[in-house]
Design a protein around this motif. Sequence first.
Motif, short mmCIF file in Angstrom:
data_model
loop_
_atom_site.label_atom_id
_atom_site.label_comp_id
_atom_site.label_asym_id
_atom_site.label_seq_id
_atom_site.Cartn_x
_atom_site.Cartn_y
_atom_site.Cartn_z
N ARG A 79 -15.24 -0.96 -1.24
CA ARG A 79 -16.26 0.08 -1.36
C ARG A 79 -16.39 0.85 -0.05
O ARG A 79 -16.27 0.28 1.03
N ARG A 80 -16.65 2.14 -0.18
CA ARG A 80 -16.89 2.98 0.99
C ARG A 80 -18.32 2.74 1.47
O ARG A 80 -19.24 2.69 0.66
N GLN A 81 -18.47 2.62 2.76
CA GLN A 81 -19.81 2.48 3.33
C GLN A 81 -20.36 3.88 3.59
O GLN A 81 -21.04 4.44 2.77
N ASN A 82 -20.03 4.48 4.73
CA ASN A 82 -20.47 5.84 5.00
C ASN A 82 -19.35 6.69 5.57
O ASN A 82 -19.18 7.84 5.21
N ASP A 83 -18.58 6.12 6.47
CA ASP A 83 -17.57 6.85 7.21
C ASP A 83 -16.29 7.01 6.39
O ASP A 83 -15.62 6.02 6.07
N GLN A 84 -15.94 8.26 6.05
CA GLN A 84 -14.75 8.50 5.23
C GLN A 84 -13.47 8.12 5.97
O GLN A 84 -12.54 7.57 5.37
N GLN A 85 -13.42 8.39 7.28
CA GLN A 85 -12.23 8.05 8.05
C GLN A 85 -12.01 6.54 8.08
O GLN A 85 -10.88 6.06 7.93
N ALA A 86 -13.08 5.80 8.24
CA ALA A 86 -12.97 4.34 8.25
C ALA A 86 -12.51 3.84 6.89
O ALA A 86 -11.72 2.89 6.79
N PHE A 87 -13.00 4.47 5.83
CA PHE A 87 -12.59 4.08 4.47
C PHE A 87 -11.12 4.39 4.25
O PHE A 87 -10.39 3.59 3.66
N TYR A 88 -10.67 5.54 4.74
CA TYR A 88 -9.26 5.91 4.65
C TYR A 88 -8.39 4.85 5.34
O TYR A 88 -7.38 4.40 4.79
N ASN A 89 -8.79 4.43 6.53
CA ASN A 89 -8.04 3.41 7.27
C ASN A 89 -8.01 2.09 6.51
O ASN A 89 -6.99 1.39 6.47
N GLN A 90 -9.13 1.76 5.88
CA GLN A 90 -9.21 0.52 5.10
C GLN A 90 -8.28 0.59 3.89
O GLN A 90 -7.61 -0.40 3.55
N ILE A 91 -8.24 1.76 3.23
CA ILE A 91 -7.34 1.96 2.09
C ILE A 91 -5.89 1.77 2.51
O ILE A 91 -5.10 1.10 1.84
N MET A 92 -5.52 2.36 3.66
CA MET A 92 -4.15 2.23 4.17
C MET A 92 -3.80 0.77 4.42
O MET A 92 -2.69 0.31 4.10
N GLU A 93 -4.74 0.02 4.98
CA GLU A 93 -4.51 -1.40 5.25
C GLU A 93 -4.32 -2.18 3.95
O GLU A 93 -3.45 -3.06 3.86
N GLU A 94 -5.14 -1.86 2.94
CA GLU A 94 -5.04 -2.55 1.66
C GLU A 94 -3.70 -2.26 0.98
O GLU A 94 -3.06 -3.16 0.42
N LEU A 95 -3.28 -1.00 1.02
CA LEU A 95 -1.99 -0.64 0.42
C LEU A 95 -0.84 -1.36 1.11
O LEU A 95 0.09 -1.84 0.47
N ALA A 96 -0.93 -1.45 2.44
CA ALA A 96 0.11 -2.14 3.20
C ALA A 96 0.14 -3.62 2.82
O ALA A 96 1.22 -4.22 2.69
N ALA A 97 -1.03 -4.21 2.62
CA ALA A 97 -1.10 -5.62 2.28
C ALA A 97 -0.57 -5.89 0.87
O ALA A 97 0.07 -6.92 0.62
N ILE A 98 -0.84 -4.96 -0.04
CA ILE A 98 -0.44 -5.16 -1.44
C ILE A 98 1.04 -4.95 -1.66
O ILE A 98 1.71 -5.73 -2.32
N GLU A 99 1.56 -3.86 -1.06
CA GLU A 99 2.94 -3.51 -1.39
C GLU A 99 3.77 -3.08 -0.19
O GLU A 99 4.98 -3.13 -0.21
N GLY A 100 3.09 -2.58 0.85
CA GLY A 100 3.79 -1.95 1.96
C GLY A 100 3.71 -0.44 1.78
O GLY A 100 4.15 0.10 0.78
N VAL A 101 3.12 0.23 2.76
CA VAL A 101 2.89 1.66 2.65
C VAL A 101 4.19 2.44 2.48
O VAL A 101 4.27 3.41 1.77
N ASP A 102 5.26 1.99 3.14
CA ASP A 102 6.53 2.71 3.05
C ASP A 102 7.05 2.76 1.62
O ASP A 102 7.73 3.67 1.23
N ASN A 103 6.74 1.73 0.84
CA ASN A 103 7.19 1.69 -0.54
C ASN A 103 6.27 2.49 -1.46
O ASN A 103 6.63 2.85 -2.55
#
Length: 249
Positions: free
Chosen positions: A223-247
Motif C-alpha cells: 500500500r502507498r503511504q503518502n510519498d509517491q516516489q517512495a512507493f515507486y521505489n518499493q514497487i521496483m523492489e517488489e518486482l525485482a524480488a518477484i521476477e527480476g526487473v530486467d525480465n
Amino acid sequence: MLQVENLRKIYGETMKYEALKGIDLTVNDGEFIGIMGPSGSGKSTFLNLVATIDEPSSGKILLNGKDPHQLNQEEIAAFRRNQLGFVFQSFNLLPTLTVEENIVLPLTLDGEKVAVMKRQVKEVATRLGIGNLLKKRIAEISGGQAQRVAVARAMIHQPELVLADEPTGNLDTKSSKDVMGLLQQLNEEEKATILMVTHDPLAASYCERIVFIKDGKLVHEIRRQNDQQAFYNQIMEELAAIEGVDNEF
C-alpha cells in the motif's frame, strides 16, 4: 464492492493450463488498485474474468453482492454498459466517429435522450480537458488525447467499476503521467473505483494498493503511504524480488 473468492481459470481440454490458481481479492468502494506481475502471470486473465469477457472455471466474482456470470447474454451486455467502464492500451475508439460520438457511445447504446447526452458529454469533456476536441475525428488527435477520450467514454455513465488494461502502454512518458494523473484525480475527487493491470511501475505508483500475481497466484500486496516516489521505489523492489526487473521490462 468487488469480492473475488477462490477464482480459478483452466484453459484446454487434453493439455490443460491453469492460468489462475485460486485468487482471493476484496476491492472496496473508491479504491485505486494496480495489478502487477511477470508476463503470463494471469493479470489480464483476471481482468477479463472480472469484466465478464471470459468465464471462470470455478470460484466467485461478486460485484455489490451479485455474480454477473449468472446473467444471460443480454443481461451481461447491459451489465458491461451500465456498471463497468473500460480503458484499454489500444484506446479501442472508433476512428470514423468524432470524439464526442465516441464518448457518448455507451449512452447511445442505452437509448439515452440526446439532450442528456449533450449535457453529460460537455461536463465530462470539460473535466478531462478535451472540451475543444469534441468535433475532431480520432485520427486528428494525439495518443495522449485519445486516451483521455477513452477515459471520458469509460466515465460518462458513472460506472461502479473502471477496468484499465495497460492504459499507458502506447503512450510516451509525459502522456502517461497526464493520463495517470487524470485517473488519480477521478479516484480522489469522484471516488471512482479503479482496477488497473500494468507493467509500468511509474503508472502503478499512482495507485493506492498494488497486488502482485505470479504463476496464477496472488503472492503479495503493498500500500502507498503518502510519498509517491517512495512507493515507486518499493514497487521496483517488489518486482525485482518477484521476477527480476530486467525480465519485467
